[in-house]
Scaffold this active site. Structure first.
Site, PDB file in Angstrom:
ATOM      1  N   MET A   1      -5.752 -20.352 -17.706  1.00 35.70           N
ATOM      2  CA  MET A   1      -5.680 -20.498 -19.161  1.00 35.70           C
ATOM      3  C   MET A   1      -4.246 -20.341 -19.654  1.00 35.70           C
ATOM      4  O   MET A   1      -3.817 -21.034 -20.581  1.00 35.70           O
ATOM      5  CB  MET A   1      -6.600 -19.483 -19.843  1.00 35.70           C
ATOM      6  CG  MET A   1      -8.075 -19.796 -19.712  1.00 35.70           C
ATOM      7  SD  MET A   1      -9.114 -18.817 -20.837  1.00 35.70           S
ATOM      8  CE  MET A   1      -8.904 -17.156 -20.166  1.00 35.70           C
ATOM      9  N   HIS A   2      -3.502 -19.419 -19.028  1.00 38.06           N
ATOM     10  CA  HIS A   2      -2.093 -19.253 -19.412  1.00 38.06           C
ATOM     11  C   HIS A   2      -1.298 -20.533 -19.186  1.00 38.06           C
ATOM     12  O   HIS A   2      -0.397 -20.861 -19.961  1.00 38.06           O
ATOM     13  CB  HIS A   2      -1.469 -18.100 -18.625  1.00 38.06           C
ATOM     14  CG  HIS A   2      -1.753 -16.758 -19.207  1.00 38.06           C
ATOM     15  ND1 HIS A   2      -1.228 -15.589 -18.709  1.00 38.06           N
ATOM     16  CD2 HIS A   2      -2.526 -16.388 -20.255  1.00 38.06           C
ATOM     17  CE1 HIS A   2      -1.655 -14.563 -19.428  1.00 38.06           C
ATOM     18  NE2 HIS A   2      -2.445 -15.028 -20.366  1.00 38.06           N
ATOM     19  N   GLU A   3      -1.627 -21.257 -18.125  1.00 34.92           N
ATOM     20  CA  GLU A   3      -0.932 -22.519 -17.863  1.00 34.92           C
ATOM     21  C   GLU A   3      -1.133 -23.506 -19.008  1.00 34.92           C
ATOM     22  O   GLU A   3      -0.263 -24.323 -19.304  1.00 34.92           O
ATOM     23  CB  GLU A   3      -1.414 -23.132 -16.541  1.00 34.92           C
ATOM     24  CG  GLU A   3      -0.764 -22.528 -15.311  1.00 34.92           C
ATOM     25  CD  GLU A   3       0.743 -22.709 -15.310  1.00 34.92           C
ATOM     26  OE1 GLU A   3       1.212 -23.841 -15.516  1.00 34.92           O
ATOM     27  OE2 GLU A   3       1.458 -21.707 -15.121  1.00 34.92           O
TER      28      GLU A   3
END
Length: 250
Positions: free
Chosen positions: A229-231
């Site tokens: 999700m951070h990506e």
């Protein structure tokens, strides 16, 4: 000369108190605090007589999450929150851990505290998972531990809204933890630790292993999803602007 931000103290033969006291940085996750916590929990693993750990902060602060510098470095893909596994220290500890959150628990600091076996909150303190305030999705295992410990409804609200809650508000919402006046949090935790210390160590270790086995097995999968999700979310220019403009730490 800076004082050590983490104090390791043996309370009698069977109880260890680990105190985060980085007053300069309000217990944000500086490199020195991360190293200090890692070393303290490593000492607990080597302490064959220890039966319980009390993790606490100083004054108005329990733990305040990532520093502004570290958040910007993640945004720039220079580091990842997985570079240091402080979120799993209490979960991986062989003996029961009590989070005496006498002060504010912010972002990853609140999530870290929830990974303990027992949680004690303060009526006057604020607790928040404020990741989305800066436009990026949660990390530090927050998407696993909040629903597990707080229930899905409240956890979803906290994670999506990034709202701030006083301990007394969380008590009204039915959190399954003691919520006490700040001055009573640590004494309560130490009394609970004394109760644990009356039990045989092998029984405490064996039962904790059983009770947290699912959490331990689930955590790596959730961390992998949080990194994915951070990506998608962390590297937006808007996120950098929000961190730069509005980051307040603790």
């Amino acid at each position: 000369m800076q004082s050590d931000p983490v104090e390791y103290r043996e309370i009698g033969p069977h109880i260890v108190q680990i105190t985060m006291r980085d007053e300069v940085h309000k217990n944000t996750f500086t490199d020195r605090l991360i190293i200090g916590l890692s070393k303290a929990f490593a000492r607990v693993k080597d302490h064959r007589r220890c039966k319980a750990v009390v993790l606490t902060g100083y004054g108005n602060y329990f733990a305040s999450g990532g520093t502004k510098e570290s958040l910007l470095q993640i945004q720039e893909r220079r580091i990842s929150f997985t570079d240091s596994d402080i979120y799993g220290l209490a979960l991986d500890c062989p003996v029961p851990v009590i989070s005496a959150m006498q002060g504010h628990g912010v972002g990853g600091g609140f999530a870290m505290g929830l990974f303990a076996d027992f949680v004690v909150l303060s009526r006057e303190s604020i607790y928040t998972t404020n990741f989305m305030r800066y436009g990026f999705t949660p990390g530090m295992g927050a998407t696993l531990i909040l629903p597990k410990k707080l229930g899905f409804g409240l956890a979803e609200e906290m994670l999506l809204s990034a709202k701030t809650y006083y301990g007394r508000e969380l008590k009204e919402r039915g959190v399954p933890f003691p919520v006490l006046p700040r001055a009573e949090v640590l004494p309560y935790a130490l009394e609970l630790a004394e109760t644990l210390a009356e039990k045989p160590r092998v029984s405490l270790v064996t039962l904790k292993d059983h009770l947290v086995s699912e959490l331990r097995s689930e955590l790596p999968r959730f961390i992998e999803r949080e990194v994915a999700m951070h990506e998608k979310t962390f590297h937006q220019p808007e996120v950098r602007d929000l961190i730069a403009a509005h980051y307040t730490g603790g």
